[in-house]
Motif scaffolding. Structure first.
Motif, PDB file in Angstrom:
ATOM      1  N   GLY A  90       2.115   1.090  -7.038  1.00 45.01           N
ATOM      2  CA  GLY A  90       1.052   1.718  -7.668  1.00 45.01           C
ATOM      3  C   GLY A  90      -0.231   1.580  -7.227  1.00 45.01           C
ATOM      4  N   GLY A  91      -1.451   2.271  -7.858  1.00 40.00           N
ATOM      5  CA  GLY A  91      -2.535   2.363  -7.318  1.00 40.00           C
ATOM      6  C   GLY A  91      -3.561   3.166  -8.174  1.00 40.00           C
TER       7      GLY A  91
ATOM      8  N   ALA B 121       3.133   1.646 -10.944  1.00 38.72           N
ATOM      9  CA  ALA B 121       4.180   1.157  -9.891  1.00 38.72           C
ATOM     10  C   ALA B 121       5.362   1.768  -9.973  1.00 38.72           C
TER      11      ALA B 121
ATOM     12  N   ARG C 194       0.868  -1.426  -0.047  1.00 37.10           N
ATOM     13  CA  ARG C 194      -0.096  -0.074  -0.158  1.00 37.10           C
ATOM     14  C   ARG C 194       0.887   1.242  -0.021  1.00 37.10           C
ATOM     15  N   THR C 195       1.875   1.310  -0.893  1.00 34.53           N
ATOM     16  CA  THR C 195       2.792   2.253  -1.038  1.00 34.53           C
ATOM     17  C   THR C 195       2.560   2.709  -2.532  1.00 34.53           C
ATOM     18  N   ALA C 196       3.360   3.762  -3.055  1.00 26.72           N
ATOM     19  CA  ALA C 196       3.345   4.278  -4.356  1.00 26.72           C
ATOM     20  C   ALA C 196       4.309   3.143  -5.161  1.00 26.72           C
TER      21      ALA C 196
ATOM     22  N   CYS D  48      -5.277   5.365  -3.283  1.00 32.80           N
ATOM     23  CA  CYS D  48      -5.282   4.050  -2.891  1.00 32.80           C
ATOM     24  C   CYS D  48      -4.449   3.471  -3.479  1.00 32.80           C
ATOM     25  N   TYR D  49      -3.481   2.958  -2.718  1.00 31.07           N
ATOM     26  CA  TYR D  49      -2.263   1.918  -3.262  1.00 31.07           C
ATOM     27  C   TYR D  49      -2.786   0.744  -3.326  1.00 31.07           C
ATOM     28  N   ARG D  50      -1.932  -0.096  -4.042  1.00 31.64           N
ATOM     29  CA  ARG D  50      -2.414  -1.729  -4.136  1.00 31.64           C
ATOM     30  C   ARG D  50      -1.547  -2.362  -3.128  1.00 31.64           C
TER      31      ARG D  50
END
Length: 397
Positions: free
Chosen positions: A47-48, A387, A42-44, A62-64
């Motif tokens: 990606g997201g 990502a 859940r960070t850059a 919202c990060y993956r």
């Protein structure tokens, strides 16, 4: 539910690089993968997307997720999906929770030979329960159960054990009757313990004879057959702990209870109390003092070391099914069990929604689409975020 203010990921992000520099030579590939997955979850880096509320205009990023099975943040949907799949398999009978543990001397071997010794733990446990249950002196029936591997105690030290959930009865040898356990009693734990000890040590000796065990550092001497034999000798007479917890009041309680075990990780984020000055403070239960809630402070280095003790071998199945719940004949035998218990066949489950947010809401009742500000609007994607640096690292097995 509010998100915890502190996360295991915070420990890894602050102190993980120093840990790698100091201990990188002794870290396994699985441990490195676990650390990286949790750090970037859940960070850059993964990606997201940017979402916006269709009512008030609120925006959020919202990060993956990493989806790694060791990550404290990635278990809720997997747990809910597992519980839903098991709902149709509940039988109208007592259920028992039986725990199989190994002595510390075996745990030391297990840490250096996880895949082999964990496999032996599952095999010996499965053989023990099925053998004693099939004996007419005890139950005289084919039982079905599932077992979940845990490798930790509340203090994060290495403590491999299996949690088994077993219906209180089984099919007669000819399949014409359901044979129930006595009320409040499954099988004699002393008998289970003795057979479990014998079977486990036999399988361990066989693994040694086949050259499947490796020994390093303080256990290096066990490469010698005589030393290995002497090491195991006291364990052949020691008491191995097998215990059965009180039965569940209703079958419906089983999955609510067991769901806390199936997708648990070594420590949840909500147990963390403080991360400061190279120290990590967290809550734990002291089971030697009636399960009292206490706090423990470890150096960040020791906290990371203990967490990584529990990294599973790649692809290792930590939930396994036996007897009439075994995968091959599960549906056929469960149908026979229901018939003998006078139960109606389960209703067919509808196809699950494709979008994970819809699945999450259906299974947990918590909406990921509802606007967190106005609680009236729905969040929708307005921009995708690529990502950074590298691809997601998954271990969802």
């Amino acid at each position: 539910m509010d998100r915890p203010k502190l996360e295991v990921a915070d420990v890894f992000r602050r102190y993980g690089e120093a840990y790698r520099e100091k201990h990188g030579g002794s870290m396994s590939t699985a441990q490195r993968r676990v650390m990286t997955a949790i750090e970037v979850c859940r960070t850059a880096a993964l990606g997201g997307q940017i979402e916006q509320c269709d009512a008030c205009g609120h925006q959020r990023i919202c990060y993956r997720s990493c989806r790694n099975r060791h990550c404290p943040k990635c278990q809720s949907l997997a747990r809910a999906e597992w519980i839903q799949r098991r709902q149709a398999e509940l039988l109208d009978c007592q259920y028992f929770h039986v725990v199989f543990t190994v002595p510390e001397e075996i745990a030391a071997i297990a840490y250096q030979n996880k895949e082999v010794v964990y496999g032996i733990l599952f095999r010996a446990t499965g053989e023990t329960l099925r053998t004693i249950a099939a004996d007419p002196k005890h139950l005289g029936a084919e039982i079905g159960f599932f077992a979940v591997l845990h490798s930790w105690g509340s203090n994060l030290l290495f403590h491999p054990h299996l949690h088994c959930v077993v219906p209180g009865g089984g099919l007669s040898p000819d399949g014409t009757r359901w044979i129930s356990c006595k009320p409040q009693f499954f099988l004699p734990v002393r008998v289970l313990s003795r057979l479990f000890r014998r079977l486990f040590l036999e399988h361990l000796q066989s693994a040694f004879n086949s050259g499947k065990l490796q020994f390093f550092t303080t256990l290096e001497r066990l490469r010698n057959r005589g030393e290995f034999t002497r090491y195991l000798a006291p364990l052949r007479k020691a008491e191995w702990v097998v215990y059965a917890k009180p039965p569940f009041a209703r079958p419906e309680q089983v999955l609510d209870y067991v769901g806390r075990y199936t997708h648990r990780v070594a420590i949840s984020n909500n147990r963390l109390l403080d991360i400061e000055a190279g120290q990590v403070r967290f809550r734990y239960k002291d089971y030697r003092n009636q399960g009292q809630q206490k706090t423990m402070t470890l150096s960040a280095e020791e906290f990371i070391r203990r967490f990584l003790l529990h990294a599973l071998p790649d692809g290792f199945q930590r939930i396994r099914y036996y007897g009439f719940l075994g995968n091959r004949y599960r549906q056929q035998k469960l149908a026979r069990c229901r018939q003998l218990l006078g139960m109606q066949p389960p209703l067919a489950s509808p196809e699950p929604p494709e979008d994970y947010r819809d699945r999450h809401e259906e299974l947990t009742g918590v909406s990921l689409r509802e606007c967190p500000v106005c609680h009236r609007g729905r969040m929708f994607r307005i921009e995708a975020l690529a990502a950074h640096r590298f691809q997601a690292i998954n271990d969802t097995s």
